[in-house]
Design a protein around this motif. Structure first.
Motif, PDB file in Angstrom:
ATOM      1  N   UNK A 143     -13.694 -18.917  76.531  1.00  0.00           N
ATOM      2  CA  UNK A 143     -12.260 -18.724  76.623  1.00  0.00           C
ATOM      3  C   UNK A 143     -11.977 -18.369  77.798  1.00  0.00           C
ATOM      4  N   UNK A 144     -12.640 -17.761  78.715  1.00  0.00           N
ATOM      5  CA  UNK A 144     -12.090 -17.113  79.923  1.00  0.00           C
ATOM      6  C   UNK A 144     -13.275 -16.978  80.954  1.00  0.00           C
ATOM      7  N   UNK A 145     -13.179 -16.590  82.295  1.00  0.00           N
ATOM      8  CA  UNK A 145     -13.926 -16.377  82.991  1.00  0.00           C
ATOM      9  C   UNK A 145     -14.409 -15.080  83.252  1.00  0.00           C
ATOM     10  N   UNK A 146     -15.653 -14.788  83.307  1.00  0.00           N
ATOM     11  CA  UNK A 146     -16.043 -13.338  83.796  1.00  0.00           C
ATOM     12  C   UNK A 146     -17.126 -13.401  84.777  1.00  0.00           C
ATOM     13  N   UNK A 147     -17.376 -12.184  85.330  1.00  0.00           N
ATOM     14  CA  UNK A 147     -18.135 -12.213  86.638  1.00  0.00           C
ATOM     15  C   UNK A 147     -19.441 -12.692  86.390  1.00  0.00           C
ATOM     16  N   UNK A 169     -15.764 -25.635  70.474  1.00  0.00           N
ATOM     17  CA  UNK A 169     -15.046 -26.978  69.810  1.00  0.00           C
ATOM     18  C   UNK A 169     -13.508 -26.809  70.215  1.00  0.00           C
ATOM     19  N   UNK A 170     -13.080 -25.704  69.895  1.00  0.00           N
ATOM     20  CA  UNK A 170     -11.658 -25.540  70.226  1.00  0.00           C
ATOM     21  C   UNK A 170     -11.146 -25.444  71.579  1.00  0.00           C
ATOM     22  N   UNK A 171     -11.797 -24.892  72.531  1.00  0.00           N
ATOM     23  CA  UNK A 171     -11.355 -24.589  73.764  1.00  0.00           C
ATOM     24  C   UNK A 171     -11.916 -25.531  74.647  1.00  0.00           C
ATOM     25  N   UNK A 172     -13.045 -26.147  74.284  1.00  0.00           N
ATOM     26  CA  UNK A 172     -13.615 -26.915  75.481  1.00  0.00           C
ATOM     27  C   UNK A 172     -13.749 -28.553  75.030  1.00  0.00           C
ATOM     28  N   UNK A 173     -13.700 -28.613  73.734  1.00  0.00           N
ATOM     29  CA  UNK A 173     -13.882 -29.924  73.198  1.00  0.00           C
ATOM     30  C   UNK A 173     -15.341 -30.649  73.189  1.00  0.00           C
ATOM     31  N   UNK A 174     -16.237 -29.597  73.454  1.00  0.00           N
ATOM     32  CA  UNK A 174     -17.717 -29.795  73.444  1.00  0.00           C
ATOM     33  C   UNK A 174     -18.042 -30.401  71.824  1.00  0.00           C
ATOM     34  N   UNK A 232     -28.406 -18.933  80.894  1.00  0.00           N
ATOM     35  CA  UNK A 232     -27.226 -17.701  80.942  1.00  0.00           C
ATOM     36  C   UNK A 232     -27.554 -16.679  80.144  1.00  0.00           C
ATOM     37  N   UNK A 233     -27.724 -15.609  80.237  1.00  0.00           N
ATOM     38  CA  UNK A 233     -27.943 -14.217  79.402  1.00  0.00           C
ATOM     39  C   UNK A 233     -26.788 -13.452  79.432  1.00  0.00           C
ATOM     40  N   UNK A 234     -26.647 -12.506  78.246  1.00  0.00           N
ATOM     41  CA  UNK A 234     -25.566 -11.817  78.434  1.00  0.00           C
ATOM     42  C   UNK A 234     -24.247 -12.482  78.665  1.00  0.00           C
ATOM     43  N   UNK A 235     -24.111 -13.662  78.040  1.00  0.00           N
ATOM     44  CA  UNK A 235     -22.960 -14.611  78.005  1.00  0.00           C
ATOM     45  C   UNK A 235     -21.663 -14.068  77.498  1.00  0.00           C
ATOM     46  N   UNK A 282     -26.531 -14.473  84.570  1.00  0.00           N
ATOM     47  CA  UNK A 282     -25.903 -13.426  83.667  1.00  0.00           C
ATOM     48  C   UNK A 282     -24.370 -13.473  83.620  1.00  0.00           C
ATOM     49  N   UNK A 283     -23.557 -13.519  82.358  1.00  0.00           N
ATOM     50  CA  UNK A 283     -22.062 -13.790  82.413  1.00  0.00           C
ATOM     51  C   UNK A 283     -21.700 -15.070  82.806  1.00  0.00           C
ATOM     52  N   UNK A 284     -20.644 -15.013  83.451  1.00  0.00           N
ATOM     53  CA  UNK A 284     -19.977 -16.543  83.717  1.00  0.00           C
ATOM     54  C   UNK A 284     -19.136 -17.092  82.728  1.00  0.00           C
ATOM     55  N   UNK A 285     -19.045 -18.188  82.877  1.00  0.00           N
ATOM     56  CA  UNK A 285     -18.193 -19.075  81.825  1.00  0.00           C
ATOM     57  C   UNK A 285     -18.531 -20.467  81.621  1.00  0.00           C
ATOM     58  N   UNK A 286     -18.074 -21.042  80.519  1.00  0.00           N
ATOM     59  CA  UNK A 286     -18.412 -22.404  80.421  1.00  0.00           C
ATOM     60  C   UNK A 286     -17.824 -23.106  81.297  1.00  0.00           C
TER      61      UNK A 286
END
Length: 621
Positions: A393-397, A454-459, A383-386, A421-425
């Motif tokens: 935190x949120x979804x991007x195109x 850690x805070x948003x996904x508990x990874x 994933x580039x330009x993440x 490019x972009x996207x979300x966790x």
């Protein structure tokens, strides 16, 4: 195990009793890659042999081997059958002896398990020594150790994500940040700021400091937020001045007033700001620039550096000659290759664009990979330009990069092996069918990489901090200095305890009350006063010795701010507190994983408390 140790000692490696296979990396398959380990045979010679990961019965040479993972002997705990162990960690990925083979070994192992374990541990230590492989304790007590703040079973990790800049690709700070500084200063000059004759000085700052944008200061705070050291402009403030300015204030990173130096990318920014504060205080900043304060200066620095990055000149220069900026690490690609072959799905998640990412990764990885592998072969997804931290935190195109030139097209679903490019966790979790604590994310930015995942996904999280190596070595070199300092402090405490008791005895005597003991009560007034005077003089002279030694503590790492991890002699720095809060493990470089194997169980160390009577981290044997 004893028989195995005896074999290594007695038998030359060329004898047919043990099958030595030559590495064949043309086909990369999990758990089948051969690797070279230096093995000492006697005292007079050392040879490199290739030990195949398949176990072959010497009595059936030429017959089928038994795979460590497949075969008839072992099984791997699946996610569906996993449990949690006594430390609360998932048992997913643990290797088990199959039931039909288990009883045969149980019958062979007799006696108390404590005795068996002690014997096996000693034999294991001896075998590690003969294989010239450092044991985990020795590695941990080195500059290249991986340090654990929260217990982590690496076997249970299904996917490992990596940041790129200052994580997978480490830059020469003087070169990279120096050029960022040059471009930023050029932009400030074009804006009308007086920056002539200023030079980049990376020793002015260290990671983990905090910019006070209201007062034009750079401060070092302890874990509670109390300021311990401070610099106004490029001049260090005295302890008295620090107390007067910040005695009733705490550093609170939630407030916009404070800017935390999260990463080495912050070095050029902080140096520019502190030097500009000097110019501002000297009245060199022209009135035409408008009514400026320290906050305005910081905004100007931010704008200048933003232009340097957006306009692309800096990255273009680095892409044209990466060898000037990138510090090579031949072990790093091999560490990732071990992880991939162990079944971990590797991810690259970077804010850098495709062209820059491809150039840097090609330079840092391809020449160190075997059999014409390229860096893309290591990763299940790139994933580039993440746009981190928004990525967590949120979804991007989401866009798929479809050509080597970086041509992209919109897409709605990611798949393994893709370049995006972009996207979300959340998209990654869904496409790879892993989530939460099944993913380990490794990065150098305490907020963008470690805190937010850690805070948003508990990874699970790992922080890369290259400066740990310099700090570790500085601590070792300053051992004599610190020992002398602690000895003086201990002497003062003992003398001070007696002085305080005599002072209390004098106070009680003045109020016609008995002293603490008969002996103290029987002291005459002259003896009591003379003893107190003598002890007070001794303590004052001790203070004269202690103060400069305490000021110099940590100067081998940084003359202004001391150690990265400490704030004062005893306490942890605010940076260390952030690590403990958000990073499960931390280390100086990704290649340090090579020393631990992808199956390591990282156990957090004992956190000593003020009332602990002793430490149980290391038990006497």
């Amino acid at each position: 195990m004893a028989d195995l140790i005896e074999f290594f000692i007695k038998h030359p490696l060329s004898e047919p009793k043990f099958i030595i296979s030559k590495p064949n990396l043309s086909t990369i398959r999990p758990f089948k890659r051969s690797f070279s380990i230096p093995i000492a045979i006697g005292k007079e010679r050392q040879r490199y042999c290739s030990l195949c990961c398949s176990v072959i019965d010497a009595k059936k040479a030429g017959g089928p081997g038994v795979s460590v993972e497949g075969g008839d002997v072992f099984s791997v705990t699946s996610s569906a059958k996993s449990d949690v162990d006594y430390l609360g960690e998932s048992t997913k990925g643990d290797l088990n002896v199959k039931r039909e083979h288990l009883q045969a070994f149980v019958d062979k192992i007799g006696g108390p398990i404590e005795e068996i374990a002690m014997k096996e541990a000693k034999e294991a230590e001896a075998l590690l020594h003969h294989l010239r492989i450092a044991d985990p304790l020795a590695v941990r007590q080195s500059p290249r150790g991986i340090f654990c703040t929260r217990t982590l079973n690496l076997r249970s990790i299904g996917a490992i994500g990596y940041d790129m800049d200052y994580t997978l690709v480490h830059y020469n700070v003087m070169a990279w940040e120096g050029r960022a500084y040059d471009y930023g200063m050029a932009n400030l000059k074009s804006m009308g700021f007086p920056v002539d004759n200023l030079q980049f000085d990376p020793d002015l700052v260290i990671r983990g400091l905090v910019i006070d944008k209201e007062k034009g200061n750079l401060v070092k705070a302890d874990r509670f937020g109390y300021v311990k050291r401070a610099m106004h402009g490029t001049k260090m403030l005295s302890t008295q001045a620090v107390s007067e300015i910040y005695g009733r204030e705490l550093v609170d990173l939630k407030q916009s007033r404070w800017e935390f130096l999260n990463t080495l990318f912050s070095v050029s920014e902080a140096v520019m700001f502190m030097q500009l504060v000097d110019k501002f205080d000297q009245g060199d900043v022209r009135a035409e620039l408008g009514p400026l304060d320290y906050k305005g200066l910081y905004k100007a620095v931010e704008k200048a550096l933003f232009r340097a990055h957006v306009e692309g000149q800096l990255k273009s220069e680095i892409m044209a000659a990466p060898e000037r900026f990138v510090e090579p690490d031949p072990e790093l690609p091999l560490a990732l290759l071990d992880q991939k072959e162990a079944g971990k799905r590797l991810l690259l998640i970077t804010n850098s664009d495709y062209h820059y990412t491809n150039k840097m990764m090609h330079h840092a990885f391809n020449k160190f990979l075997p059999n014409d592998m390229v860096w893309r072969d290591l990763f299940d997804m790139v994933i580039v330009s993440a746009r981190k931290p928004e990525f967590f935190q949120m979804s991007n195109p989401l866009y798929e990069v479809v050509t080597d030139d970086g041509l992209m097209r919109p897409c709605f679903k990611a798949s393994s092996g893709g370049l995006y490019s972009g996207g979300s966790a959340q998209m990654i979790e869904k496409s790879l069918d892993v989530q939460g604590d099944e993913i380990l994310y490794v990065g150098d930015h305490i907020f963008t990489d470690v805190s937010q995942s850690k805070v948003h996904l508990r990874w699970r999280t790992a922080l890369i901090c290259r400066e740990l190596e310099d700090e570790f070595n500085a601590i070792i070199k300053s051992h004599g200095h610190k020992s002398a300092l602690l000895k003086l402090i201990q002497q003062k405490e003992i003398v001070g305890d007696l002085f305080n008791q005599l002072r209390l005895a004098s106070q009680r005597r003045e109020n016609c009350r008995p002293s603490q003991s008969i002996e103290a009560t029987n002291m005459d007034d002259f003896e009591l006063t003379e003893s107190m005077q003598k002890l007070l003089i001794v303590m004052q002279r001790l203070d004269e010795k202690i103060a400069p030694l305490l000021e110099a503590d940590g100067e081998l790492f940084n003359k202004r701010y001391g150690y990265l991890s400490r704030a004062g002699l005893w306490d942890k720095s605010h940076f260390t507190r952030q690590i403990e809060k958000y990073a499960d493990i931390y280390t100086s470089r990704v290649s340090n994983f090579l020393q631990y194997t992808p199956f390591m169980y990282f156990r957090s160390q004992e956190q000593t408390l003020a009332h602990d009577p002793r430490s149980y981290s290391f038990v006497d044997t």
